[in-house]
Design a protein around this motif. Structure first.
Motif, PDB file in Angstrom:
ATOM      1  N   THR A   7     -34.784  30.114 -35.165  1.00 23.57           N
ATOM      2  CA  THR A   7     -33.862  29.025 -34.847  1.00 23.57           C
ATOM      3  C   THR A   7     -34.532  27.655 -34.764  1.00 23.57           C
ATOM      4  O   THR A   7     -33.885  26.635 -34.986  1.00 23.57           O
ATOM      5  CB  THR A   7     -33.151  29.293 -33.514  1.00 23.57           C
ATOM      6  OG1 THR A   7     -34.098  29.215 -32.439  1.00 23.57           O
ATOM      7  CG2 THR A   7     -32.490  30.665 -33.519  1.00 23.57           C
ATOM      8  N   GLY A   8     -35.794  27.614 -34.378  1.00 23.70           N
ATOM      9  CA  GLY A   8     -36.461  26.349 -34.143  1.00 23.70           C
ATOM     10  C   GLY A   8     -36.009  25.681 -32.854  1.00 23.70           C
ATOM     11  O   GLY A   8     -36.396  24.552 -32.552  1.00 23.70           O
ATOM     12  N   GLU A   9     -35.194  26.405 -32.075  1.00 25.70           N
ATOM     13  CA  GLU A   9     -34.653  25.860 -30.829  1.00 25.70           C
ATOM     14  C   GLU A   9     -35.491  26.308 -29.626  1.00 25.70           C
ATOM     15  O   GLU A   9     -36.245  27.282 -29.702  1.00 25.70           O
ATOM     16  CB  GLU A   9     -33.208  26.334 -30.637  1.00 25.70           C
ATOM     17  CG  GLU A   9     -32.265  25.927 -31.762  1.00 25.70           C
ATOM     18  CD  GLU A   9     -32.058  24.425 -31.835  1.00 25.70           C
ATOM     19  OE1 GLU A   9     -32.127  23.777 -30.771  1.00 25.70           O
ATOM     20  OE2 GLU A   9     -31.832  23.905 -32.942  1.00 25.70           O
ATOM     21  N   LYS A  10     -35.309  25.602 -28.496  1.00 23.91           N
ATOM     22  CA  LYS A  10     -36.016  25.974 -27.278  1.00 23.91           C
ATOM     23  C   LYS A  10     -35.597  27.370 -26.826  1.00 23.91           C
ATOM     24  O   LYS A  10     -34.444  27.761 -26.973  1.00 23.91           O
ATOM     25  CB  LYS A  10     -35.758  24.955 -26.180  1.00 23.91           C
ATOM     26  CG  LYS A  10     -36.464  23.620 -26.426  1.00 23.91           C
ATOM     27  CD  LYS A  10     -36.310  22.687 -25.238  1.00 23.91           C
ATOM     28  CE  LYS A  10     -37.111  21.405 -25.460  1.00 23.91           C
ATOM     29  NZ  LYS A  10     -37.004  20.474 -24.297  1.00 23.91           N
ATOM     30  N   LEU A  11     -36.551  28.086 -26.263  1.00 25.09           N
ATOM     31  CA  LEU A  11     -36.303  29.464 -25.832  1.00 25.09           C
ATOM     32  C   LEU A  11     -37.179  29.770 -24.623  1.00 25.09           C
ATOM     33  O   LEU A  11     -38.371  29.466 -24.620  1.00 25.09           O
ATOM     34  CB  LEU A  11     -36.634  30.433 -26.968  1.00 25.09           C
ATOM     35  CG  LEU A  11     -36.465  31.924 -26.686  1.00 25.09           C
ATOM     36  CD1 LEU A  11     -34.989  32.265 -26.482  1.00 25.09           C
ATOM     37  CD2 LEU A  11     -37.044  32.752 -27.827  1.00 25.09           C
ATOM     38  N   SER A  12     -36.587  30.359 -23.602  1.00 26.06           N
ATOM     39  CA  SER A  12     -37.337  30.802 -22.422  1.00 26.06           C
ATOM     40  C   SER A  12     -37.492  32.313 -22.465  1.00 26.06           C
ATOM     41  O   SER A  12     -36.517  33.039 -22.708  1.00 26.06           O
ATOM     42  CB  SER A  12     -36.619  30.387 -21.132  1.00 26.06           C
ATOM     43  OG  SER A  12     -36.630  28.986 -20.974  1.00 26.06           O
ATOM     44  N   LEU A  13     -38.705  32.767 -22.244  1.00 23.85           N
ATOM     45  CA  LEU A  13     -38.997  34.197 -22.253  1.00 23.85           C
ATOM     46  C   LEU A  13     -39.424  34.652 -20.863  1.00 23.85           C
ATOM     47  O   LEU A  13     -40.274  34.025 -20.236  1.00 23.85           O
ATOM     48  CB  LEU A  13     -40.113  34.508 -23.249  1.00 23.85           C
ATOM     49  CG  LEU A  13     -39.843  34.199 -24.724  1.00 23.85           C
ATOM     50  CD1 LEU A  13     -41.092  34.478 -25.555  1.00 23.85           C
ATOM     51  CD2 LEU A  13     -38.656  35.008 -25.242  1.00 23.85           C
ATOM     52  N   HIS A  14     -38.829  35.757 -20.400  1.00 17.56           N
ATOM     53  CA  HIS A  14     -39.252  36.395 -19.150  1.00 17.56           C
ATOM     54  C   HIS A  14     -40.255  37.493 -19.502  1.00 17.56           C
ATOM     55  O   HIS A  14     -40.051  38.257 -20.448  1.00 17.56           O
ATOM     56  CB  HIS A  14     -38.051  37.000 -18.422  1.00 17.56           C
ATOM     57  CG  HIS A  14     -37.073  35.979 -17.934  1.00 17.56           C
ATOM     58  ND1 HIS A  14     -37.214  35.324 -16.738  1.00 17.56           N
ATOM     59  CD2 HIS A  14     -35.939  35.493 -18.503  1.00 17.56           C
ATOM     60  CE1 HIS A  14     -36.213  34.487 -16.568  1.00 17.56           C
ATOM     61  NE2 HIS A  14     -35.432  34.555 -17.627  1.00 17.56           N
TER      62      HIS A  14
END
Length: 209
Positions: free
Chosen positions: A143-150
Motif C-alpha cells: 500500500t505504501g501507507e502507514k501501518l502499525s504492527l503489534h
C-alpha cells in the motif's frame, strides 16, 4: 505473490524449507510461506549477528483485504549468547524496520518519511525475556501507507546457553488468543523446541529420517 518474492530476493533473502539438520524444530500450517535470511541482513547491516532469521508468512500477508494481512512469525537464531533488554530490542527493531522500509521503498520508488518510523517497547515484569512492541512504520510492499504492527516477543537461550533465540509474532491487530490468526501464531511459537542430540545425529546420518 511473485513480485513480493522478487522484492525479498533483491534484499538478499533466500527461500528455504526447514533443514533436517537444524538444531530446532517447529510446525506451521503448510500455507504459511517459509523464508530464511542469513545475517548480516543486506537491509540492516548494523545488526551484527551470526546466524539467520527464519520466517513464516500468513496466506494473506500481502493482501490488505484479508484478516491475516501482514501477519507473520519470525525468529532470530543467533550463534552466540547475547544480552537483551528493552533498549536493545528497540535498537534492533528500529534498525530492522527502518532499513527494510527504505530498501523496499527505494526499489519501488516510493517517497516515504523514514524519520516517522518508531518502535515502542514494553517488557513484562512477570516474565523475563518477554516484550510487547509496537512498530509504527509503512507497508512498503503493497500500500505504501502507514501501518502499525503489534509484536509479542519471547527471548531465550539454548540449554547450553551458546545460542540466543528471539521469537516474534507480528500483526496489525492487538494480540489476543481469541483472534484466530494470533492463536495460530502462538501455536507456531509454542511448537518450537530444540532437538535432542540423538535426533541431530539421526538426521545427519545418510539414509536416516
Amino acid at each position: 505473490m511473485k513480485k513480493y518474492t522478487v522484492l525479498f530476493l533483491i534484499l538478499g533473502c533466500i527461500l528455504f524449507a526447514e533443514d533436517k539438520k537444524d538444531p530446532f524444530e517447529f510446525s506451521a500450517p503448510e500455507d504459511w510461506r517459509p523464508e530464511r535470511i542469513f545475517f548480516p541482513l543486506s537491509f540492516a547491516p548494523d545488526i551484527k549477528y551470526k546466524g539467520f532469521e527464519e520466517l513464516r508468512f500468513a496466506p494473506g500477508m500481502f493482501k490488505p483485504e484479508t484478516e491475516d494481512y501482514f501477519c507473520y512469525v519470525f525468529f532470530f537464531w543467533i550463534e552466540e549468547k547475547i544480552s537483551i533488554d528493552k533498549k536493545e530490542v528497540h535498537k534492533i527493531l528500529l534498525a530492522y524496520y527502518k532499513g527494510l522500509c527504505k530498501a523496499v521503498a527505494d526499489k519501488r520508488k516510493l517517497k516515504l518519511n523514514f524519520d516517522t518510523i518508531k518502535v515502542s517497547v514494553k517488557d513484562d515484569e512477570k516474565s523475563k525475556g518477554k516484550f510487547y512492541v509496537v512498530v509504527d512504520w509503512y507497508d512498503p510492499f503493497v500500500t505504501g501507507e502507514k501501518l502499525s504492527l503489534h509484536m509479542d516477543i519471547n527471548f531465550f537461550y539454548s540449554k547450553d546457553e551458546t545460542k540466543s533465540i528471539l521469537f516474534a509474532c507480528v500483526s496489525p491487530k492487538f494480540p489476543t488468543k481469541e483472534n484466530k490468526t494470533w492463536a495460530t501464531m502462538y501455536d507456531i511459537r509454542d511448537s518450537f523446541k530444540l532437538k535432542s542430540v540423538e535426533k541431530l545425529e539421526k538426521s545427519s546420518t545418510p539414509g536416516k529420517n
